[in-house]
Design an enzyme around this catalytic site. Structure first.
Site, short mmCIF file in Angstrom:
data_model
loop_
_atom_site.label_atom_id
_atom_site.label_comp_id
_atom_site.label_asym_id
_atom_site.label_seq_id
_atom_site.Cartn_x
_atom_site.Cartn_y
_atom_site.Cartn_z
CG ASN A 53 24.07 60.51 16.82
OD1 ASN A 53 24.08 60.77 17.81
ND2 ASN A 53 22.98 60.49 15.76
CE LYS A 99 18.20 60.63 21.42
NZ LYS A 99 17.73 62.11 21.78
CE LYS A 114 38.53 49.39 15.20
NZ LYS A 114 38.88 48.53 16.37
CD GLU A 120 26.52 43.51 9.62
OE1 GLU A 120 26.22 42.26 9.04
OE2 GLU A 120 27.25 44.53 8.78
#
Lengths: 334, 701
Positions: free
Chosen positions: B591, B593, B661, B665
């Site tokens: 996504n 956004k 992936k 983080e």
């Protein structure tokens, strides 16, 4: 939490009478942006709050001599937005806007801002000693965390700093604090309200029980129209000053300093008026070398602690840069 | 391993957060907002000493306060089973291991009464001298053998000493990072209620299945006897990955008082018992030829943990795969101190470690007079340099090149301290980012209703990342149905078991199970000729076998490159980041956004780490003394300048059915180094300690 009573004062006389009678269990409540936090932390534990934020001290009035009278209940936002303040005392408007956040400034009052308490992390943590909170318990800040504490005027008992931005500008302006108390009304010139910690750091000011700040009076001070406030802080907003300066400068036609007003924040238990620097500057050419000389005169008596020695060059640089900018503006205007 | 990457229409379409409206209107309910009937409130009492023994706990004065129901301490707490996380063995021992440790809990009819009474609990301690400062000369530092996420503490290849001795250029530097604390907007909170031997917890966490399993172990219950409900979580960053001691306390208090109990951790308490990132001391030694090719990489890191639990941040593991070099050594050492137990904080390991490595690489670039982008490209490995296997996909070089182009890196004059803009010294810096692409087993069900709608169920968790929305996109594509007809249910341990929203593996892990369940449902539908019977159809999938069959012949990581422009005030040393660009390569972006939000969110946290954040240990008292948001500075809006994130789409068939992936983080990894390198370029001074505070820069300007 500790239960407390709340009373909304009907008038100043009544509030003063109640507080004088009930001290020390009673405290005045203004905007509450500092006191309520301290109550949550257990640092302040009043049994009776007398709300003075609704008293009719909420106006900003021009005075016959050209000065300005600011009611103690005027919000920091309203004062910062006042057209006269912005035009004639820009350092005051700038100092107000450099403080806290929009929401806090909407609540915080002028009187309360002057009476803010230090943000020293030992003062605000009741699980640790602090001479300001519990006289005689000790000052862990002296050997502990004091990076952002005082370099001027501190004592064995206390190395705290005063947190206000607004007060620094008011001190530079040489404002008068109007106080009503059990003994009647009086005025306290700034600096003069706040006291150095000495052996009694629990006392931030010279106010006596029952004293109520009703107004702050700004003298007509033409040079204040050419002034600025600059605040150095770790975070770009919503942080207390590491060091700040309020300064005004007036030059003679020959480019020498006729007069100046300089005060520092973040360096002492009081908003620090730099009288030695002002004295040194008078009649000197408005150059960086002169400004540096003035800064050195003021900071000669600094007593930095282990981890806050950087405040000495920081304050020096800040003074030099701020006055140089003010001088350049006036040079450009002339 | 799924050989094909699905190519639906929902995946890749910028989509609003499904629960966005609920959140902005206040309709979304967070853990503490659940109010079972007759609920009582708990308030935690903490130790004011950092090391010692509890002599006695006297709750009698507290019990006399109005509304107080119970005072629970080591004197009267029921015995709990010991689990791996020693912090959960709460109120079971008289030993004080750190200041702020939980010593009692007060339960009362109201929050105010509990809090007031807590001040009247009298605890007598036999205090001992504490040791709370991490020091590289501490003789008690030891080799923990293994570090967080299961990596070996040491990895040694070749002969680094010989290589360093012969290197044309060398860097030998020590970098330091302070302790950092997670400060999610929603502090940890739990509402516990018992019905006989059945326990229900409304809790703020990163995975309901994990909380259920751990709490069941602590109370010696079957997992089915515990239900954990957490539909909305207001941030976590790792600190809610495993249950913290307050969850046990809430359940314990509820059981003892026969009342539902609400327990919210305060902001101040988050600096004691909900975990933090350890401070690190990292020595880096790099050796290179005059051509810039690395001959040796040494990265040795020292960390702290508490006396209660061995937790070693995996600081140097990214160094094991970043750059080619024949001789390599990366190690981890640990000091056990009288401090709170560290835990996970956004990209544990990579965040402090890549600050050290990427700063040292910049120092080498300066030493060699080679552009830092070019130096990294010259050391790009063909294969994973320690495992010797190919990368499933690796686009670090492409990220560096695209980032350099977008940022205007080409015109950069490498000379430090020569750019002025008024009172500001201006500089630019670059650093690489990386994060592993993990996956864990999960289960899911997919259901077709007769009305043409679909429901997918999995005990996943949306901690504010957009995870719920990403799973809905994945399910819609797998079902070959429009988004509007698919509903995904998460945040409840009664749903099919799943792992954590942690390690940036949530979408990859849950998405695998969801895809399999949806595919199985499509097969069922085919068997029914495409007609859903009145009672509906449901398929179940378990990805365990697929995850276990993951081909170990590939090295799987996401990469990125961050470019920072920093301004340092020449008079005051104040550093501000005026521009930050991150280009990432993280498989397929589900996504765009919410992915962008994840990247810029991580980068924002990275700026905050670089310039502001630090937990200050009080040597005399032994706690982190700046324990609130006035003292612990997190970046405000005014600290963030022009922030931009973009990515390179990767087509990687060796990951999972989506080809994705993790992205939660990697955004924080490398930011601090990019900022620090830019500060050096601006000022000419190398500050090797975070944060880049004005007092550290003042002397340099």
């Amino acid at each position: 939490m500790k239960p407390f009573e709340y009373e909304r004062a009907a008038d100043a006389a009544g509030a003063i009478a109640t507080l004088t009678r009930e001290a020390p269990r009673a405290m005045y409540l203004g905007g509450g942006t500092n006191l309520v936090d301290l109550m949550k932390l257990g640092v302040a534990a009043p049994e009776l709050l007398i709300d003075v934020s609704h008293l009719p001290h909420d106006r900003i009035e021009p005075l016959a001599d050209g000065g300005l009278r600011i009611g103690a209940a005027v919000s920091n936002s309203a004062l910062a937005a006042d057209r006269t303040v912005r035009a004639r005392y820009p350092m005051l408007a700038q100092a107000l806007l450099a403080g806290a956040s929009g929401q806090l400034r909407n609540l915080a009052t002028v009187g309360g801002n002057l009476l803010q308490r230090t943000r020293c992390s030992y003062f605000t943590d009741v699980s640790k000693p602090c001479n300001k909170r519990e006289p005689g318990s000790g000052c862990p800040a002296r050997d502990g965390d004091h990076r952002n504490l005082a370099i001027l005027g501190h004592s064995e008992a206390c190395v705290a700093t005063h947190p206000s931005d607004m007060a620094v500008a008011l001190v530079a302006i040489g404002s008068l604090v109007h106080v009503e108390g059990p003994g009647g009304a009086r005025t306290i010139p700034l600096p003069g309200l706040h006291r150095l910690p000495g052996a009694a750091p629990q006392r931030d000011t010279v106010l006596e029980p029952g004293d109520l700040i009703t107004a702050v009076e700004l003298p007509p001070l033409p040079l204040a129209a050419r002034s600025r406030y600059r605040k150095v802080r770790d975070r770009a907003s919503y942080a207390f000053a590491v060091t700040s300066i309020a300064a005004a400068l007036e030059l003679d036609d020959d480019g020498t300093v006729r007069d100046s007003r300089i005060a520092f924040g973040g360096l002492s238990h009081v908003p620090w008026r730099a009288l030695a620097a002002e004295e040194e500057l008078r009649g000197l050419p408005a150059t960086e070398a002169s400004f540096a000389r003035a800064a050195d005169a003021e900071l000669a008596h600094a007593q930095p602690l282990r981890d806050n020695g950087f405040k000495v060059p920081l304050a020096r640089n800040l003074l030099v840069r701020t006055l140089a900018e003010l001088a350049a503006e006036q040079g450009a205007r002339a | 391993m799924s050989a094909t990457v699905a190519g639906g229409r929902a995946i890749g379409t910028p989509t609003d957060r499904i629960e966005g409206r609920e959140k902005v209107t206040g309709a979304a309910r967070y853990a503490f907002e659940h109010a079972p009937e007759n609920a009582a409130y708990a308030w935690i009492v903490q130790s004011p000493v950092a090391k010692g023994e509890i002599h006695s706990v006297d709750g009698s004065a507290a019990l006399e306060r109005p509304g107080v129901i119970a005072v629970v301490s080591v004197e009267n707490a029921p015995r709990l089973a010991a689990v791996e996380e020693a912090e959960l063995h709460v109120l079971q021992s008289r030993t004080i291991s750190y200041r702020g440790q939980i010593v009692a809990v007060v339960v009362a009819d109201s929050l105010e009464a509990a809090r007031e009474a807590a001040a009247h609990v009298r605890v007598d301690y036999r205090e001992q001298e504490h040791h709370v400062l991490l020091d590289e000369h501490d003789p008690a530092i030891y080799d923990p053998g293994r570090v967080n996420a299961g990596y070996p503490a040491d990895s040694i290849l070749g002969d680094v000493d010989a290589a360093l001795a012969q290197a044309a250029a060398q860097v030998d530097v020590v970098y330091r990072t302070p302790a950092f604390h997670n400060n999610a907007m929603e502090p940890h909170a739990t509402v516990a209620s018992w019905d006989g031997d059945e326990l229900t917890l409304y809790d703020s966490n990163q995975g309901a299945s994990r909380v259920r399993d751990v709490i069941a172990d602590v109370f010696e219950l079957a997992p089915e006897q515990v239900r954990v409900i957490s539909p909305h979580v207001g941030g976590a960053f790792g600190s809610k990955g495993t249950p913290r001691p307050h969850v046990v306390l809430a359940a314990l208090a509820a059981r003892m008082t026969q009342r539902p109990v609400k327990l919210a951790v305060t902001r101040q308490q988050m600096f004691a018992f909900t975990g933090y990132r350890t401070p690190t001391i990292q020595r880096l030694r790099l050796g290179a030829g005059a051509d810039g090719r690395l001959t040796a990489i040494v990265h040795e890191a020292i960390h702290q943990s508490s006396r209660l639990r061995e937790f070693t941040e995996q600081t140097t593991i990214a160094t094991r795969q970043m750059y080619a070099a024949p001789n390599r050594r990366s190690t981890h050492r640990l000091a056990r101190l009288d401090v709170p137990t560290p835990s996970w904080m956004r990209a544990p390991g990579e965040t402090p470690g890549m600050y050290g490595l990427e700063s040292a690489i910049d120092e080498l670039a300066v030493e060699l007079g080679i552009d830092p982008v070019e130096l990294r490209i010259r050391n790009e490995p063909e294969l994973d340099p320690e495992r010797g296997v190919p990368f499933s996909s690796r686009n670090l070089v492409a990220c560096l090149r695209l980032g350099a182009e977008r940022f205007g890196w080409e015109e950069r004059d490498p000379t430090p301290a020569v750019r002025r803009d008024g009172r500001w010294l201006v500089g630019t810096g670059v650093a690489a980012s990386t994060y592993p692409a993990y996956r864990s087993p999960a289960t899911a069900t997919a259901r077709a209703n007769a009305d043409g709608t679909f429901v997918v169920r999995i005990a996943g968790s949306d901690i504010g990342t957009g995870g719920r929305t990403a799973l809905t996109l994945i399910a819609a594509d797998a079902l070959e149905r429009p988004l509007e007809r698919v509903r995904v249910e998460i945040g409840d341990s009664a749903l099919p078991r799943a792992g954590l929203a942690g390690g940036s593996m949530a979408t990859a892990s849950w998405g695998t199970a969801v895809t399999f369940a949806c595919r199985a449902l499509l097969e069922q539908l085919q068997e029914h000729d495409g007609t859903v019977p009145a009672e509906g159809l449901e398929a179940f999938a378990d990805s365990t076998d697929d995850v276990r069959a993951t081909d170990q012949g590939y090295s799987r990581h996401a990469y990125g490159a961050q470019f920072a422009e920093v301004r340092v005030d020449a008079d005051t040393g104040e550093a501000r980041v005026s521009r930050l660009l991150g280009i990432f390569a993280a498989g397929r972006i589900i996504n765009p956004k919410t992915a962008r939000s994840q990247f810029i969110g991580g980068m924002t946290m990275g700026i905050s780490m670089a310039l502001l954040e630090e937990s200050v240990m009080d040597r005399e008292f032994g706690d982190y003394l700046n324990h609130d948001l006035a003292g612990y500075h997190i970046a405000a809006h005014a600290d963030i300048g022009a922030l931009e994130a973009d990515w390179i789409e990767e087509d990687d068939a060796h990951l999972n059915p989506m080809g994705s992936k993790g992205i939660g983080e990697i955004g924080i990894v490398g930011t601090a180094a990019a900022v620090g390198n830019a500060v050096h370029h601006a000022t000419g001074v190398r500050v090797r300690e975070l944060p880049l505070r004005l007092d550290r820069l003042l002397a340099s300007t």
